[in-house]
Design a protein around this motif. Structure first.
Motif, mmCIF file in Angstrom:
data_model
loop_
_atom_site.group_PDB
_atom_site.id
_atom_site.type_symbol
_atom_site.label_atom_id
_atom_site.label_comp_id
_atom_site.label_asym_id
_atom_site.label_seq_id
_atom_site.Cartn_x
_atom_site.Cartn_y
_atom_site.Cartn_z
ATOM 1 N N UNK A 129 0.950 -0.922 -0.094
ATOM 2 C CA UNK A 129 0.040 -0.103 0.056
ATOM 3 C C UNK A 129 1.017 1.284 0.391
ATOM 4 N N UNK A 130 1.963 1.026 1.290
ATOM 5 C CA UNK A 130 2.543 2.537 0.916
ATOM 6 C C UNK A 130 3.946 2.528 -0.332
ATOM 7 N N UNK A 131 3.520 1.367 -1.449
ATOM 8 C CA UNK A 131 4.563 1.687 -2.392
ATOM 9 C C UNK A 131 3.436 2.056 -3.542
ATOM 10 N N UNK A 132 3.003 1.593 -3.380
ATOM 11 C CA UNK A 132 1.761 1.358 -4.253
ATOM 12 C C UNK A 132 1.958 2.422 -5.451
ATOM 13 N N UNK A 133 2.259 2.187 -6.753
ATOM 14 C CA UNK A 133 2.498 4.061 -7.589
ATOM 15 C C UNK A 133 3.043 5.051 -6.996
ATOM 16 N N UNK A 134 4.018 4.527 -6.225
ATOM 17 C CA UNK A 134 4.392 6.200 -5.711
ATOM 18 C C UNK A 134 5.907 5.974 -5.932
ATOM 19 N N UNK A 135 7.383 6.730 -5.874
ATOM 20 C CA UNK A 135 8.077 6.985 -5.674
ATOM 21 C C UNK A 135 8.410 5.840 -4.582
ATOM 22 N N UNK A 136 10.101 5.739 -4.028
ATOM 23 C CA UNK A 136 10.217 4.734 -2.581
ATOM 24 C C UNK A 136 10.418 6.024 -1.877
ATOM 25 N N UNK A 194 12.681 -9.121 2.308
ATOM 26 C CA UNK A 194 12.792 -9.017 1.116
ATOM 27 C C UNK A 194 13.602 -10.695 0.377
ATOM 28 N N UNK A 195 13.754 -12.195 0.634
ATOM 29 C CA UNK A 195 13.342 -12.474 0.433
ATOM 30 C C UNK A 195 11.775 -13.173 -0.104
ATOM 31 N N UNK A 196 11.081 -12.608 0.267
ATOM 32 C CA UNK A 196 9.316 -13.155 0.346
ATOM 33 C C UNK A 196 9.055 -12.058 -0.597
ATOM 34 N N UNK A 197 9.775 -10.770 -0.151
ATOM 35 C CA UNK A 197 9.375 -9.810 -2.038
ATOM 36 C C UNK A 197 9.514 -10.385 -3.445
ATOM 37 N N UNK A 218 12.310 -1.897 0.658
ATOM 38 C CA UNK A 218 13.161 -1.950 1.621
ATOM 39 C C UNK A 218 14.970 -1.847 1.330
ATOM 40 N N UNK A 219 14.987 -2.273 -0.191
ATOM 41 C CA UNK A 219 16.463 -2.239 -0.381
ATOM 42 C C UNK A 219 17.120 -0.564 -0.380
ATOM 43 N N UNK A 220 16.006 -0.364 0.039
ATOM 44 C CA UNK A 220 16.659 1.694 0.175
ATOM 45 C C UNK A 220 16.792 2.391 1.324
ATOM 46 N N UNK A 221 16.218 0.640 1.581
ATOM 47 C CA UNK A 221 15.785 1.156 3.582
ATOM 48 C C UNK A 221 17.160 0.863 4.467
ATOM 49 N N UNK A 222 17.777 -0.050 3.479
ATOM 50 C CA UNK A 222 18.777 -0.800 3.826
ATOM 51 C C UNK A 222 18.671 -1.704 4.433
ATOM 52 N N UNK A 223 18.060 -3.105 3.845
ATOM 53 C CA UNK A 223 17.798 -4.375 4.117
ATOM 54 C C UNK A 223 18.900 -4.890 3.565
ATOM 55 N N UNK A 224 19.255 -6.363 3.811
ATOM 56 C CA UNK A 224 20.431 -6.411 3.195
ATOM 57 C C UNK A 224 19.944 -8.042 2.165
ATOM 58 N N UNK A 265 13.300 -8.171 -10.396
ATOM 59 C CA UNK A 265 13.364 -7.630 -9.452
ATOM 60 C C UNK A 265 15.404 -8.778 -9.338
ATOM 61 N N UNK A 266 15.601 -9.501 -10.022
ATOM 62 C CA UNK A 266 16.494 -9.950 -10.110
ATOM 63 C C UNK A 266 17.464 -8.584 -10.816
ATOM 64 N N UNK A 267 17.492 -8.430 -11.751
ATOM 65 C CA UNK A 267 17.828 -6.967 -11.488
ATOM 66 C C UNK A 267 18.772 -5.992 -10.893
ATOM 67 N N UNK A 268 16.817 -5.423 -9.735
ATOM 68 C CA UNK A 268 17.454 -5.215 -8.724
ATOM 69 C C UNK A 268 18.057 -5.547 -7.998
#
Length: 161
Positions: free
Chosen positions: A26-33, A59-62, A74-80, A103-106
């Motif tokens: 919901x937080x990310x839907x169609x919005x910037x990071x 990160x694994x689940x998404x 999640x990556x932008x926020x610092x997740x491993x 997702x692989x590219x990200x």
């Protein structure tokens, strides 16, 4: 809702992860990071690297679900990006196995370890011991992932669990 591999678990911790993924979508839907602080508020125990009962992080689940926006947040926020589950399966392996090219590219841009390989735990697992992300993609005929440029591949940094 994305298939997180938690359905039917009936565990409060797993329900917490499902709720976090739903809130993040919901937080990310169609919005910037979103700002990292907003992401961290929504994750279980305010820990970006918390794991569920299967040892999988958000990160694994998404990555498994191919949810690019939440993965980026999640990556932008610092997740491993190199957290592994109880079988040694990383987010990159999950995304490659399911054919989620973006997702692989990200994950590759975030320096996910391309050499991490699944380890045997003596119990059944969804992939195969010794197989890495590239092998998982090749086994499933995900040609776009297999053909990722070498420059996108991170050096070996080791899977963390």
């Amino acid at each position: 809702m994305a298939n997180t591999g938690l359905a039917g678990m009936g565990n409060n911790e797993d329900e917490e992860f499902n709720a976090a993924i739903s809130a993040l979508k919901s937080l990310c839907d169609g919005r910037p990071l979103p700002p990292p602080a907003d992401v961290i508020k929504l994750v279980p125990k305010s820990n970006l690297n918390a794991t569920n009962t299967q040892g999988r992080s958000l990160v694994n689940l998404t990555a498994r679900a191919g949810d690019e926006d939440v993965l980026r947040a999640l990556i932008h926020a610092g997740a491993d990006v190199n957290m592994c589950d109880q079988f040694g399966i990383s987010a990159l392996m999950l995304a490659a196995n399911w054919g989620w090219t973006r997702s692989v590219e990200i994950l590759l841009k975030a320096k996910a370890d391309t050499t991490a390989a699944e380890r045997s735990t003596g119990s059944s697992s969804p992939l195969h011991p010794g197989r890495n992300a590239l092998m998982a993609a090749a086994d499933r005929d995900h040609e776009k992932i297999v053909r990722q440029p070498e420059s996108n591949r991170a050096p070996h940094v080791s899977c963390r669990s």
